[in-house]
Write a protein that holds these residues in place. Sequence first.
Motif, short mmCIF file in Angstrom:
data_model
loop_
_atom_site.label_atom_id
_atom_site.label_comp_id
_atom_site.label_asym_id
_atom_site.label_seq_id
_atom_site.Cartn_x
_atom_site.Cartn_y
_atom_site.Cartn_z
N ASP A 144 31.62 -40.88 27.13
CA ASP A 144 31.53 -41.15 25.70
C ASP A 144 32.80 -40.71 24.96
OD1 ASP A 144 29.82 -42.38 23.96
OD2 ASP A 144 29.01 -40.51 23.19
N GLN A 145 33.41 -39.63 25.44
CA GLN A 145 34.59 -39.09 24.77
C GLN A 145 35.88 -39.83 25.14
OE1 GLN A 145 34.84 -36.46 22.48
NE2 GLN A 145 32.64 -36.72 22.37
N LEU A 166 24.03 -44.56 27.32
CA LEU A 166 25.20 -44.63 26.43
C LEU A 166 25.11 -45.88 25.55
CD1 LEU A 166 28.01 -43.67 28.95
CD2 LEU A 166 27.20 -42.31 27.03
N ARG A 168 28.15 -46.78 23.71
CA ARG A 168 29.53 -47.12 23.36
C ARG A 168 29.98 -48.41 24.05
NH1 ARG A 168 34.24 -44.06 24.64
NH2 ARG A 168 35.04 -46.18 24.46
#
Length: 378
Positions: A144-145, A166, A168
């Motif tokens: 995610d980062q 997730l 994203r």
Amino acid sequence: MNIGIICYASVGGSGIVATELGKALARRGHQVHLFSTDTPFRLGQFQAGLSFHQVLTPTYPLFREPQYLLSLSNKIVQVAREFSLDVIHAHYAIPHATAAFLSRQVVGAHGGKSPRVVTTLHGTDITLVGSDPSYSEIVAFSIDQSDRVTAVSRSLRESTYEQLGLAREIEVIPNFLDCGIYRRHRVEELRRRFTGGDPDTQIVIHVSNFRPVKRIDAVMGIFDRIRRKVPARLLLVGDGPELATAYRLARELEIAPLVHSLGAQEEVVPLLSIADLFVLPSAQESFGLAALEAMACEVPVVASRVGGLPEVIQHGMTGFLHPPEALDEMAESAVMVLSDPEKHREIAQAACARVRDDFSAEKIVPMYENCYQSVVGG
Ligand code: GMT
């Protein structure tokens, strides 16, 4: 651009893709820095623009566990500062996406130019290991980062959303080959070593890291069915924990003289060039790079209809797909194509054309360059 690439050095598709990407990017004028524990398999000779940084993990009597994540992150920080890395590209999420995240935080902490992080998901880093509750929180966070995330197939992208929850954006950038290298060669002498010069003997090949997910028992079962119908030899290329299963089954099925185990080989093109059929009855395969290599060398593939394999192989046109448990059907497709030279030629050529059209380095490497550009530019 100055690009850091983190990968596993051991035999495995993600390490091969990362190394080939590094080589291709260096040829296109980028400065590439590879990070791994050992010289990556397939790195080959020195190439301008490509350097290798070995990650050493010192031991200390107090530590019962090697601190690889720390030593890898530390090495990336040093190289990022020294060579002003624009991008850190982590291949395989565990623990590379976490190391890339940590390094970005450290380099940027004192106002330094912080590199952007791109993570490429390869398969078992999500489907097998990454979704294990012992790892899943940190794997999901690290993905995610990342500034950009890519997956090697649509199937893997969907598994990532499902298994790690997730939301994203994940871009699909498929694996690729250098089609100048991956093409069928004429190596008649090598072929004779396995066929004894008999033109009717067919060569079946399986290349893998011999993990349970590759279902070596199924490889042996399919070959046993094939050899009852057509004279054939089986080449096993690669090494891993399940190779012993192959030896045991070869003895039990009384086919040991027909099976040649060649161990891990750096050069698979000559071996693929003498093969008539590739079998890949895996339980899971997010992409199936080994199948792509075979197709590029004009070898029809019989594989499981799982994961990303249907994105690589079109059943009946560029190979054959069956449910993983359907060993009789896999053997039937194999015997059919091995017994019909016209059909064999048609599938082999269609498979090769598919790789050249859709999975060549010329087509795919610029997709990674665009991906880097989008994060660096931003
Ligand atoms: O688990 C493995 O088989 C190794 C792993 C790797 O990192 O080499 O393979 C995965 O990544 C490859 C490269 O993207 C894919 O071609 C393989 O399909 C994938 N393996 C699985 O999904 C089982």
